[in-house]
Write a protein that holds these residues in place. Structure first.
Motif, PDB file in Angstrom:
ATOM      1  N   TRP A 156       0.807  -1.218   0.000  1.00  0.00           N
ATOM      2  CA  TRP A 156       0.000   0.000   0.000  1.00  0.00           C
ATOM      3  C   TRP A 156       0.841   1.269   0.000  1.00  0.00           C
ATOM      4  N   GLN A 157       2.080   1.196   0.491  1.00  0.00           N
ATOM      5  CA  GLN A 157       2.934   2.381   0.483  1.00  0.00           C
ATOM      6  C   GLN A 157       3.460   2.716  -0.922  1.00  0.00           C
ATOM      7  N   GLN A 158       3.231   1.799  -1.854  1.00  0.00           N
ATOM      8  CA  GLN A 158       3.621   2.047  -3.238  1.00  0.00           C
ATOM      9  C   GLN A 158       2.421   2.232  -4.159  1.00  0.00           C
ATOM     10  N   CYS A 159       1.213   2.238  -3.591  1.00  0.00           N
ATOM     11  CA  CYS A 159       0.031   2.397  -4.434  1.00  0.00           C
ATOM     12  C   CYS A 159      -0.096   3.857  -4.854  1.00  0.00           C
ATOM     13  N   SER A 160      -0.709   4.083  -5.994  1.00  0.00           N
ATOM     14  CA  SER A 160      -0.799   5.426  -6.557  1.00  0.00           C
ATOM     15  C   SER A 160      -1.572   6.377  -5.652  1.00  0.00           C
ATOM     16  N   PHE A 161      -2.590   5.861  -4.954  1.00  0.00           N
ATOM     17  CA  PHE A 161      -3.372   6.683  -4.041  1.00  0.00           C
ATOM     18  C   PHE A 161      -2.464   7.305  -2.977  1.00  0.00           C
ATOM     19  N   PRO A 249     -12.060  -8.604  -1.323  1.00  0.00           N
ATOM     20  CA  PRO A 249     -11.889  -8.891   0.107  1.00  0.00           C
ATOM     21  C   PRO A 249     -10.463  -8.674   0.600  1.00  0.00           C
ATOM     22  N   ALA A 250      -9.477  -8.942  -0.271  1.00  0.00           N
ATOM     23  CA  ALA A 250      -8.078  -8.751   0.133  1.00  0.00           C
ATOM     24  C   ALA A 250      -7.777  -7.282   0.393  1.00  0.00           C
ATOM     25  N   ASP A 251      -8.413  -6.386  -0.380  1.00  0.00           N
ATOM     26  CA  ASP A 251      -8.215  -4.949  -0.166  1.00  0.00           C
ATOM     27  C   ASP A 251      -8.760  -4.539   1.195  1.00  0.00           C
ATOM     28  N   LYS A 252      -9.958  -5.016   1.530  1.00  0.00           N
ATOM     29  CA  LYS A 252     -10.540  -4.680   2.827  1.00  0.00           C
ATOM     30  C   LYS A 252      -9.661  -5.199   3.964  1.00  0.00           C
ATOM     31  N   ALA A 253      -9.175  -6.425   3.831  1.00  0.00           N
ATOM     32  CA  ALA A 253      -8.330  -7.002   4.878  1.00  0.00           C
ATOM     33  C   ALA A 253      -7.068  -6.168   5.062  1.00  0.00           C
ATOM     34  N   MET A 254      -6.456  -5.746   3.950  1.00  0.00           N
ATOM     35  CA  MET A 254      -5.237  -4.939   4.022  1.00  0.00           C
ATOM     36  C   MET A 254      -5.512  -3.594   4.681  1.00  0.00           C
ATOM     37  N   ILE A 255      -6.614  -2.953   4.310  1.00  0.00           N
ATOM     38  CA  ILE A 255      -6.939  -1.627   4.837  1.00  0.00           C
ATOM     39  C   ILE A 255      -7.327  -1.709   6.310  1.00  0.00           C
ATOM     40  N   ASP A 256      -8.104  -2.712   6.679  1.00  0.00           N
ATOM     41  CA  ASP A 256      -8.455  -2.895   8.097  1.00  0.00           C
ATOM     42  C   ASP A 256      -7.205  -3.123   8.937  1.00  0.00           C
ATOM     43  N   ARG A 257      -6.279  -3.907   8.398  1.00  0.00           N
ATOM     44  CA  ARG A 257      -5.030  -4.187   9.112  1.00  0.00           C
ATOM     45  C   ARG A 257      -4.202  -2.901   9.263  1.00  0.00           C
ATOM     46  N   THR A 258      -4.206  -2.067   8.221  1.00  0.00           N
ATOM     47  CA  THR A 258      -3.472  -0.805   8.274  1.00  0.00           C
ATOM     48  C   THR A 258      -4.067   0.133   9.320  1.00  0.00           C
ATOM     49  N   VAL A 259      -5.395   0.151   9.405  1.00  0.00           N
ATOM     50  CA  VAL A 259      -6.060   0.967  10.430  1.00  0.00           C
ATOM     51  C   VAL A 259      -5.651   0.507  11.824  1.00  0.00           C
ATOM     52  N   MET A 260      -5.661  -0.798  12.039  1.00  0.00           N
ATOM     53  CA  MET A 260      -5.311  -1.341  13.353  1.00  0.00           C
ATOM     54  C   MET A 260      -3.859  -1.031  13.702  1.00  0.00           C
ATOM     55  N   GLU A 261      -2.964  -1.159  12.718  1.00  0.00           N
ATOM     56  CA  GLU A 261      -1.552  -0.902  12.973  1.00  0.00           C
ATOM     57  C   GLU A 261      -1.285   0.577  13.243  1.00  0.00           C
ATOM     58  N   THR A 262      -2.063   1.444  12.601  1.00  0.00           N
ATOM     59  CA  THR A 262      -1.843   2.885  12.724  1.00  0.00           C
ATOM     60  C   THR A 262      -2.552   3.482  13.933  1.00  0.00           C
ATOM     61  N   MET A 263      -3.816   3.069  14.137  1.00  0.00           N
ATOM     62  CA  MET A 263      -4.657   3.683  15.164  1.00  0.00           C
ATOM     63  C   MET A 263      -4.801   2.846  16.427  1.00  0.00           C
ATOM     64  N   GLY A 264      -4.508   1.555  16.322  1.00  0.00           N
ATOM     65  CA  GLY A 264      -4.656   0.663  17.472  1.00  0.00           C
ATOM     66  C   GLY A 264      -5.968  -0.072  17.486  1.00  0.00           C
TER      67      GLY A 264
END
Length: 301
Positions: A156-161, A249-264
């Motif tokens: 995700w750190q290399q995605c265009s967004f 579904p893989a996108d949601k899993a990645m984004i949910d995981r990123t939220v947890m890692e960033t926000m707790g």
């Protein structure tokens, strides 16, 4: 012979009005940008508001109240197929000034109007042309023929967004919203909200953060109509960002995981959203009160 005759009749069939318009617009794009070239992914693929307005006006009778699920396959795909590039690259890209977070199901004309209101606030107020405001919009800025690469091939750190939003030239995020806050029910918009907040925390000066843009104005600045502001706030009370969905579904899993890692946890990011909406509600209330006071004084004998 019969099959051959049928094929010839098909080839001789006159082009539809839409096909003729697409051909004419391809010629127009070719005149303005004769040799489209591939640009690096991310911030260098902004589109000017003027380019969006021209496209919308040219195909107005076809777009009507339709959304990006119509615009991308019906207009952008045929206009870019020959080059297999993003629309921004074909039309002539520019560096990003504003990142746009939006829901593809939102009517294109409403997205355009919301961005016009935004551009008027930041461009015209500064003595600049609204048409020159540069936005990074996934529909127009990513190469639809290389989606996996645009998504960073899983990083995700290399995605265009991420590359566009975190670019130093990006002044803030415009989340185009309606009263139902539909973008915040999509995982990629949640990702954009998260990354906007992370950058705003790290760069409190010179970055506008998350701006909720409506067809009546910027909600945060008290420019959205009172009714729209109240309805947005009412919707926000019941939003749980953990319920955001994605087509993959893989996108949601990645984004949910990123939220947890960033926000707790999701409670934390839900709190950030509610605090942001509350601040916007207060700005709207103050603006409405000022307007009512002005009218009341004007009516006084």
């Amino acid at each position: 012979l019969f099959v051959g005759a049928v094929q010839l009749r098909r080839l001789a069939r006159p082009l539809s009005l839409l096909q003729r318009r697409l051909q004419a617009y391809q010629c127009r794009l070719g005149e303005k940008n004769p040799n489209p070239k591939e640009s690096p992914r991310g911030p260098q693929r902004g589109v000017r508001l003027g380019q969006l307005l021209d496209l919308s006006e040219f195909f107005r009778e076809f777009v009507l109240a339709r959304n990006m699920y119509f615009v991308e396959p019906t207009l952008l795909r045929p206009l870019t197929t020959a080059h297999r590039l993003s629309f921004a690259e074909v039309a002539g890209p520019t560096n990003v000034q504003w990142f746009v977070s939006h829901f593809w199901g939102h009517p294109f004309v409403d997205t355009q109007q919301a961005l016009e209101r935004h551009a008027h606030r930041f461009q015209v107020a500064a003595g600049l042309s609204a048409r020159d405001a540069a936005y990074w919009i996934c529909t127009f800025s990513i190469n639809q023929y290389a989606v996996e690469e645009e998504l960073g091939n899983g990083d995700w750190q290399q995605c265009s967004f991420f590359l566009a939003l975190r670019d130093p030239g990006c002044r803030g995020t415009c989340m185009v919203v309606c009263e139902k806050l539909l973008p915040l029910k999509r995982s990629w918009c949640l990702f954009e909200f998260l990354q906007t907040q992370v950058r705003a925390d790290r760069q409190p000066q010179g970055f506008e953060g998350m701006l909720f843009c409506t067809t009546s104005g910027i909600f945060n600045h008290g420019k959205a109509s009172p009714e729209v502001s109240l309805n947005i706030a009412t919707t926000a009370v019941h939003i749980n960002l953990q319920e955001a969905t994605a087509s993959c579904p893989a996108d949601k899993a990645m984004i949910d995981r990123t939220v947890m890692e960033t926000m707790g946890d999701f409670d934390s990011i839900n709190s950030v959203l509610r605090r942001t909406i509350k601040d916007a509600v207060e700005a709207s209330r103050r603006a409405t009160n000022r307007n009512f006071r002005t009218v009341s004084l004007a009516l006084s004998p």
